[in-house]
Structure formats: C-alpha cells, structure tokens
Design an enzyme around this catalytic site. Structure first.
Site, PDB file in Angstrom:
ATOM      1  N   CYS A 239      34.833  43.114  42.377  1.00  0.00           N
ATOM      2  CA  CYS A 239      36.258  42.902  42.096  1.00  0.00           C
ATOM      3  C   CYS A 239      36.613  43.713  40.856  1.00  0.00           C
ATOM      4  CB  CYS A 239      36.572  41.420  41.927  1.00  0.00           C
ATOM      5  SG  CYS A 239      35.503  40.562  40.758  1.00  0.00           S
ATOM      6  N   THR A 240      37.810  43.564  40.358  1.00  0.00           N
ATOM      7  CA  THR A 240      38.296  44.461  39.307  1.00  0.00           C
ATOM      8  C   THR A 240      37.430  44.416  38.053  1.00  0.00           C
ATOM      9  OG1 THR A 240      40.544  44.122  40.131  1.00  0.00           O
ATOM     10  CG2 THR A 240      40.313  45.134  37.957  1.00  0.00           C
TER      11      THR A 240
END
Length: 302
Positions: free
Chosen positions: A192-193
């Site tokens: 994820c980010t």
C-alpha cells in the site's frame, strides 16, 4: 526561501488516552503552522502533514519525545508550495481526530496491538528483501494491492492482484468471498502507499488461512525511494492530498487511461457528485473540457 515538505507516518502502539494526545498533537501542529490529517485511536496514530521544512523538523523532534512515538518511521516528500502565510498548499486545513481505528477496515475487533506493533501480521520485507523473494520464488510470488481499486489505475506492481474495493472497509468482505482462496498456498506480498493498510490487511489474510503472507515495509513510498522506476513498480503513486499523484523519476510509465478520450493519463480527479468518493483518471485536456462523473452517477463523460 522556505521549502514545502510533506510527512507521511503511522505507528501502532497502545495509547491509554488518545483524546489527550489529540489535544497535544493539535496544539503542536497549530503552533508550527502545519496542515493535514491525524487520526488517533487506542491502537496508535496515523498522519500526513504539510508545512515548511524547519517546522516539520520541529514537529518530528517534538513528537518523538513521547516514548511510544520514539521510533516512528517518518516518510518525507516534496510539497507543492506554501501560501503567503507559509501554510501548505497541499492540505486545506488541519484535522486531528480520535476514531475507533487509525485505518478504517471496520475490523477493530480483529486487531491486536502491543508495544512492538500489530500482533499476527505478515512478515515485513524491505524493498531489497522483496527483490530477493522474487528472485528466489519467481512467478509464484503474488503482489496483492492493499489500496482502493482506483489507486491502482495509475500505478501498481507488475502483475498485481487488485481487489474490487472502493474503500478499506470492503477488504474483509472481499477476503471472505472466496475469490482469493486459490492464493492461500502461495507467497503473497501485500503493499500500500506507506505501509499502514498492509499492517491490518496482512493480519486479516493470515486469520483467514493465507499461509505465507508478507507486507512491503514502508509501502510503495519506501520502494520508490530505493528503486525509483527501475524495479517492479509501474506508473504513478496516488496520494491523498492536493498533489493527487507523484512519480519516482522522469522515467515513470503512464499506465492510466483517460475515461473520456482513452488516451494515456495519470491525472486523477474527484467525481463531481458530492456523495461519491470515486476518483477518475482524466487527462488535463478533458478536465478542462468537462467534469466527468463515475458510471454510478450516469453523467456524460464527453
């Protein structure tokens, strides 16, 4: 001239009085002229802030003076700019709130946190360790996107599984659907980010019988810092501020497609329907010509 910066960070650690920490963090940010979003719960803190470099450095120093936050991994990136008052142009205001979860999976009852972080999550892999795993296991490795599906439209790991989710609250339902049961005996790398969503997602997967689960430590942000566009990542990284997306180098591929004209694009815009949180890939020319809505609202896109 002041340099605009953005911080992305989180920490999972038990907090006895999140409301007291909320007041402290709010006052600290206000005193330093910082804007952005901070979420606190009894399980920790999640934040992204923008401001000038000296103020951001003071924020990091002051926050780390609180023992449970001493080892927070702060991720730095360039901001767009500062206004005439020296406030970040990347965030419209400062928001500091206490919620049940610092990342909203709707699964607070499934999360256990101690002083070392999330209990029962996936094995963390640094970017170099990720490459070692892929070199050793090859195509058997599955990249599993832990973000909203629209974020993957402009950037993702090559060959990644992108679940059909509009928000993190959809992940438990997706995992329980059986769609991904065929992956339970393969090495799965969640990403994820900045890493926070995978802290929870990897634990949800392990609790549902996925046998070999990893999480990319530091998220795509750390991976991009290490390999730029010379690794396994393709495209741009969606971010939740006024920048909308960032690239790791001038070699970044443009993998998104404009919903209006079908040309390659990386520009993201909000669906104009106020009740909708959908993000759309729209090239700059079509943004100027029209304000397309997502398919759910049946507005014209040309």
């Amino acid at each position: 001239m002041s340099t605009p910066k953005i911080l992305l960070y989180y920490v999972f650690t038990p907090l006895a009085d999140p409301e007291a920490i909320r007041l402290w963090q709010r006052d600290l940010c206000e005193s330093l002229g910082l804007r952005g979003r901070i979420i606190l719960s009894s399980d920790g803190m999640n934040g992204t802030l923008g401001g000038d470099l000296p103020s951001m450095k003071r924020y990091v120093r002051k926050t780390r003076q609180y023992a449970p936050f001493r080892d927070i991994d702060f991720k730095w990136s360039e901001g767009t700019g500062l206004d005439s008052q020296g406030l970040s142009l990347d965030f419209p205001k400062l928001s500091v709130k206490v919620r049940d979860e610092i990342v909203s999976f709707g699964a607070a009852h499934e999360l256990t946190v101690d002083a070392t972080g999330v209990v029962g999550g996936g094995t963390k892999l640094a970017p170099t360790e990720l490459h070692e795993l892929v070199a050793e296991r090859g195509d058997d490795v599955v990249f599993f996107d832990g973000r909203n599906a629209f974020e993957a439209e402009i950037g993702r790991f090559r060959g990644a599984v992108v679940p059909d989710v509009a928000s993190t609250r959809d992940f438990a339902r997706e995992l329980d659907s059986g769609k991904y049961d065929h992956l339970k005996n393969r090495p799965v790398v969640t990403y994820c980010t900045g890493g926070i969503r995978c802290e929870v997602l990897s634990g949800l997967m392990k609790a549902r019988g996925f046998g070999e689960v990893y999480q990319l430590d530091g998220g795509v942000v750390r991976y991009g810092e290490t390999y730029g566009d010379d690794g396994l990542w393709d495209g741009s990284l969606y971010v939740f501020d006024q920048r909308m997306s960032v690239e790791f180098s001038d070699k970044a591929r443009m993998i998104g497609t404009c919903v209006v004209c079908s040309r390659p694009a990386r520009n993201m815009v909000n669906c104009p329907e106020l009740s909708c949180r959908q993000q759309l890939v729209v090239c700059p020319g079509c943004v100027t010509a029209s304000a397309p809505a997502c398919a759910n609202h049946h507005a014209p896109v040309a």
